[in-house]
Scaffold this motif. Sequence first.
Motif, PDB file in Angstrom:
ATOM      1  N   ALA A  51       0.832  -1.199   0.000  1.00  0.00           N
ATOM      2  CA  ALA A  51       0.000   0.000   0.000  1.00  0.00           C
ATOM      3  C   ALA A  51       0.868   1.251   0.000  1.00  0.00           C
ATOM      4  O   ALA A  51       0.561   2.240  -0.653  1.00  0.00           O
ATOM      5  CB  ALA A  51      -0.928  -0.004   1.210  1.00  0.00           C
ATOM      6  N   SER A  52       1.969   1.209   0.727  1.00  0.00           N
ATOM      7  CA  SER A  52       2.909   2.328   0.734  1.00  0.00           C
ATOM      8  C   SER A  52       4.047   2.008  -0.229  1.00  0.00           C
ATOM      9  O   SER A  52       4.129   0.914  -0.771  1.00  0.00           O
ATOM     10  CB  SER A  52       3.435   2.567   2.145  1.00  0.00           C
ATOM     11  OG  SER A  52       3.932   1.375   2.689  1.00  0.00           O
ATOM     12  N   GLN A  53       4.910   2.966  -0.429  1.00  0.00           N
ATOM     13  CA  GLN A  53       6.044   2.721  -1.307  1.00  0.00           C
ATOM     14  C   GLN A  53       7.124   1.978  -0.538  1.00  0.00           C
ATOM     15  O   GLN A  53       7.467   2.352   0.580  1.00  0.00           O
ATOM     16  CB  GLN A  53       6.585   4.033  -1.851  1.00  0.00           C
ATOM     17  CG  GLN A  53       5.571   4.746  -2.739  1.00  0.00           C
ATOM     18  CD  GLN A  53       6.237   5.784  -3.578  1.00  0.00           C
ATOM     19  OE1 GLN A  53       6.984   5.452  -4.496  1.00  0.00           O
ATOM     20  NE2 GLN A  53       5.991   7.043  -3.265  1.00  0.00           N
ATOM     21  N   VAL A  54       7.644   0.922  -1.158  1.00  0.00           N
ATOM     22  CA  VAL A  54       8.680   0.096  -0.532  1.00  0.00           C
ATOM     23  C   VAL A  54       9.739  -0.224  -1.576  1.00  0.00           C
ATOM     24  O   VAL A  54       9.419  -0.579  -2.705  1.00  0.00           O
ATOM     25  CB  VAL A  54       8.088  -1.233   0.011  1.00  0.00           C
ATOM     26  CG1 VAL A  54       9.190  -2.138   0.538  1.00  0.00           C
ATOM     27  CG2 VAL A  54       7.053  -0.956   1.083  1.00  0.00           C
ATOM     28  N   MET A  74       6.166   4.791   8.231  1.00  0.00           N
ATOM     29  CA  MET A  74       6.977   4.433   9.396  1.00  0.00           C
ATOM     30  C   MET A  74       6.785   2.986   9.839  1.00  0.00           C
ATOM     31  O   MET A  74       7.756   2.300  10.146  1.00  0.00           O
ATOM     32  CB  MET A  74       6.671   5.379  10.564  1.00  0.00           C
ATOM     33  CG  MET A  74       7.146   6.792  10.338  1.00  0.00           C
ATOM     34  SD  MET A  74       8.911   6.913   9.974  1.00  0.00           S
ATOM     35  CE  MET A  74       9.616   6.342  11.478  1.00  0.00           C
ATOM     36  N   ILE A  75       5.553   2.517   9.877  1.00  0.00           N
ATOM     37  CA  ILE A  75       5.312   1.144  10.327  1.00  0.00           C
ATOM     38  C   ILE A  75       5.935   0.158   9.336  1.00  0.00           C
ATOM     39  O   ILE A  75       6.522  -0.852   9.735  1.00  0.00           O
ATOM     40  CB  ILE A  75       3.810   0.837  10.552  1.00  0.00           C
ATOM     41  CG1 ILE A  75       3.612  -0.532  11.199  1.00  0.00           C
ATOM     42  CG2 ILE A  75       3.002   0.941   9.276  1.00  0.00           C
ATOM     43  CD1 ILE A  75       4.043  -0.627  12.625  1.00  0.00           C
ATOM     44  N   VAL A  76       5.860   0.462   8.059  1.00  0.00           N
ATOM     45  CA  VAL A  76       6.434  -0.426   7.045  1.00  0.00           C
ATOM     46  C   VAL A  76       7.957  -0.392   7.120  1.00  0.00           C
ATOM     47  O   VAL A  76       8.612  -1.423   6.965  1.00  0.00           O
ATOM     48  CB  VAL A  76       5.913  -0.070   5.635  1.00  0.00           C
ATOM     49  CG1 VAL A  76       6.538  -0.969   4.582  1.00  0.00           C
ATOM     50  CG2 VAL A  76       4.392  -0.176   5.596  1.00  0.00           C
ATOM     51  N   GLN A  77       8.521   0.770   7.407  1.00  0.00           N
ATOM     52  CA  GLN A  77       9.968   0.851   7.599  1.00  0.00           C
ATOM     53  C   GLN A  77      10.372  -0.077   8.752  1.00  0.00           C
ATOM     54  O   GLN A  77      11.394  -0.761   8.675  1.00  0.00           O
ATOM     55  CB  GLN A  77      10.387   2.299   7.893  1.00  0.00           C
ATOM     56  CG  GLN A  77      11.868   2.495   8.030  1.00  0.00           C
ATOM     57  CD  GLN A  77      12.640   2.376   6.729  1.00  0.00           C
ATOM     58  OE1 GLN A  77      12.083   2.481   5.638  1.00  0.00           O
ATOM     59  NE2 GLN A  77      13.935   2.169   6.837  1.00  0.00           N
ATOM     60  N   ARG A 117      -1.341  -4.050   4.732  1.00  0.00           N
ATOM     61  CA  ARG A 117       0.013  -4.174   5.288  1.00  0.00           C
ATOM     62  C   ARG A 117       0.466  -5.632   5.233  1.00  0.00           C
ATOM     63  O   ARG A 117       1.614  -5.913   4.929  1.00  0.00           O
ATOM     64  CB  ARG A 117       0.062  -3.682   6.733  1.00  0.00           C
ATOM     65  CG  ARG A 117      -0.170  -2.214   6.891  1.00  0.00           C
ATOM     66  CD  ARG A 117       1.119  -1.432   6.824  1.00  0.00           C
ATOM     67  NE  ARG A 117       0.895  -0.048   7.169  1.00  0.00           N
ATOM     68  CZ  ARG A 117       0.838   0.943   6.305  1.00  0.00           C
ATOM     69  NH1 ARG A 117       0.985   0.706   5.026  1.00  0.00           N
ATOM     70  NH2 ARG A 117       0.641   2.174   6.700  1.00  0.00           N
ATOM     71  N   SER A 118      -0.437  -6.557   5.525  1.00  0.00           N
ATOM     72  CA  SER A 118      -0.096  -7.985   5.455  1.00  0.00           C
ATOM     73  C   SER A 118       0.275  -8.384   4.037  1.00  0.00           C
ATOM     74  O   SER A 118       1.235  -9.127   3.826  1.00  0.00           O
ATOM     75  CB  SER A 118      -1.258  -8.844   5.955  1.00  0.00           C
ATOM     76  OG  SER A 118      -1.467  -8.635   7.330  1.00  0.00           O
TER      77      SER A 118
END
Length: 136
Positions: A51-54, A74-77, A117-118
């Motif tokens: 969902a976010s950029q990774v 931040m959570i994905v980081q 996120r999952s």
Amino acid sequence: MATENFEEIVETFEFLDDWEDRYRHVIELGKAFPPLDEAFKVPATKVEGCASQVWLVPTIEAGRFEFQGASDAMIVQGLIAILHELYAGLTVQEVLAVDAPAELARLGLDEHLSSQRSNGLRAMVERIRETAQKAA
């Protein structure tokens, strides 16, 4: 099979009483993770399905798996930092032997992350496994 550093994260999660504390810890791990050079934030390193950029930049050095990564969330980081502790320093064969869903379940992440996120976390694990598979 998990690295010693990942086991430390598991122990910390067991010590933290509620998910909000664990969530904050994931964010702290992300803040402490080394930043990714902007030059690596390109389409070839971007992980689709998040969902976010990774961005993940995996490397194999002296037969050991390593990667850098970044996200604009931040959570994905923090999730990238956790994956780093799960895989960094393993051989390619060891990377392929890691049961990431089972290891991450020990943190309770599967119960507390949104479905987006999952899905993103699964996409990051898949990118790591693909890199190891190609190197095997």
